[in-house]
Write a protein that holds these residues in place. Structure first.
Motif, PDB file in Angstrom:
ATOM      1  N   UNK A 130     -20.800  10.047  19.037  1.00  0.00           N
ATOM      2  CA  UNK A 130     -22.207   9.904  18.654  1.00  0.00           C
ATOM      3  C   UNK A 130     -22.916   8.907  19.567  1.00  0.00           C
ATOM      4  N   UNK A 131     -24.110   9.276  19.965  1.00  0.00           N
ATOM      5  CA  UNK A 131     -25.059   8.366  20.609  1.00  0.00           C
ATOM      6  C   UNK A 131     -26.434   8.980  20.387  1.00  0.00           C
ATOM      7  N   UNK A 132     -27.462   8.165  20.164  1.00  0.00           N
ATOM      8  CA  UNK A 132     -28.801   8.728  19.902  1.00  0.00           C
ATOM      9  C   UNK A 132     -29.290   9.685  20.980  1.00  0.00           C
ATOM     10  N   UNK A 133     -28.839   9.529  22.206  1.00  0.00           N
ATOM     11  CA  UNK A 133     -29.277  10.402  23.306  1.00  0.00           C
ATOM     12  C   UNK A 133     -28.897  11.862  23.081  1.00  0.00           C
ATOM     13  N   UNK A 134     -27.860  12.099  22.302  1.00  0.00           N
ATOM     14  CA  UNK A 134     -27.349  13.470  22.114  1.00  0.00           C
ATOM     15  C   UNK A 134     -27.469  13.894  20.654  1.00  0.00           C
ATOM     16  N   UNK A 135     -28.460  13.393  19.964  1.00  0.00           N
ATOM     17  CA  UNK A 135     -28.588  13.592  18.515  1.00  0.00           C
ATOM     18  C   UNK A 135     -28.543  15.066  18.111  1.00  0.00           C
ATOM     19  N   UNK A 165     -26.925  -2.865  10.388  1.00  0.00           N
ATOM     20  CA  UNK A 165     -27.808  -1.926   9.702  1.00  0.00           C
ATOM     21  C   UNK A 165     -27.769  -0.550  10.357  1.00  0.00           C
ATOM     22  N   UNK A 166     -27.668  -0.516  11.689  1.00  0.00           N
ATOM     23  CA  UNK A 166     -27.604   0.756  12.402  1.00  0.00           C
ATOM     24  C   UNK A 166     -26.294   1.485  12.106  1.00  0.00           C
ATOM     25  N   UNK A 167     -25.201   0.732  12.042  1.00  0.00           N
ATOM     26  CA  UNK A 167     -23.897   1.331  11.753  1.00  0.00           C
ATOM     27  C   UNK A 167     -23.903   1.956  10.361  1.00  0.00           C
ATOM     28  N   UNK A 168     -24.534   1.270   9.404  1.00  0.00           N
ATOM     29  CA  UNK A 168     -24.620   1.794   8.039  1.00  0.00           C
ATOM     30  C   UNK A 168     -25.394   3.113   8.030  1.00  0.00           C
ATOM     31  N   UNK A 169     -26.509   3.183   8.749  1.00  0.00           N
ATOM     32  CA  UNK A 169     -27.319   4.410   8.796  1.00  0.00           C
ATOM     33  C   UNK A 169     -26.538   5.561   9.433  1.00  0.00           C
ATOM     34  N   UNK A 170     -25.823   5.259  10.508  1.00  0.00           N
ATOM     35  CA  UNK A 170     -25.037   6.290  11.190  1.00  0.00           C
ATOM     36  C   UNK A 170     -23.889   6.747  10.309  1.00  0.00           C
ATOM     37  N   UNK A 171     -23.269   5.802   9.597  1.00  0.00           N
ATOM     38  CA  UNK A 171     -22.179   6.156   8.684  1.00  0.00           C
ATOM     39  C   UNK A 171     -22.675   7.097   7.599  1.00  0.00           C
ATOM     40  N   UNK A 172     -23.866   6.830   7.078  1.00  0.00           N
ATOM     41  CA  UNK A 172     -24.434   7.677   6.042  1.00  0.00           C
ATOM     42  C   UNK A 172     -24.745   9.072   6.581  1.00  0.00           C
TER      43      UNK A 172
END
Length: 201
Positions: A130-135, A165-172
């Motif tokens: 995962x990386x935002x560039x390849x969402x 906070x970003x890790x939590x959002x990505x985990x969700x």
């Protein structure tokens, strides 16, 4: 360097402060990550031998290589572990022992057809970067794997660059996409691995 069996015990002991992680799975990435040192030019015999060796000492998952190619920033790579063929996956699967894994990088040439071939060949676990560039492509890959009822994990690229906070959002997000969890490097701080147990019990 510790002998292989002692190394496994060392890492397992590292997680005893989090009861849910008292027996973590050991993932070996020699054939994939190590491929950057030799242009992924392992021979079939070396790959099978490596898989057999690690199965014999109790490693849980052996990542055989990439599916669909390496990340695009590395250009074109022809070595076998840069894009593991289905017949090699099948050969390892027939041996039994460790689970076989593949990494999927969203910037590669991976496709649903390639993923289906790997599934049919017997791969056990996929790890999707995962990386935002390849969402968009990341989401498409995860949704395809979920639709195929396949076990997959999220690899958070450059995890030390993220805030809690970003890790939590990505985990969700990963949980909603059907991921079995995160595979995190052992250098991630204590609060991260203990926090994530709330998302992937």
């Amino acid at each position: 360097m510790l002998p292989a069996a002692d190394t496994l015990n060392f890492f397992r002991n590292e997680f005893q402060d989090c009861p849910e992680f008292s027996r973590p799975n050991i993932l070996d990435v020699t054939l994939r990550d190590g491929g950057f040192t030799n242009n992924f030019s392992f021979s079939r015999k070396e790959i099978i031998s490596h898989y057999n060796l690690l199965s014999g000492i109790g490693v849980d998952i052996v990542e055989l290589g990439y599916l669909g190619g390496v990340p695009e920033l590395h250009g074109s790579v022809s070595g076998i572990s840069a894009n593991i063929p289905p017949d090699l996956i099948l050969e390892c699967s027939k041996l039994g022992g460790a689970q076989s894994g593949l990494m999927i990088h969203p910037s590669s040439q991976v496709s649903p057809a390639l993923i289906s071939e790997a599934i049919d060949a017997g791969v056990d676990i996929f790890r999707v970067v995962y990386h935002p560039s390849w969402e968009k492509k990341f989401t498409d890959i995860c949704e395809f794997l979920m639709g195929e009822n396949r076990k997959f994990f999220i690899n958070l690229a450059l995890i030390t660059h993220y805030k809690l906070e970003q890790i939590v959002l990505i985990a969700n997000k990963a949980r909603l996409l059907g991921a079995a969890g995160f595979i995190l490097p052992t250098l991630v701080v204590h609060w991260t691995r203990c926090l994530l147990r709330n998302y992937f019990p």
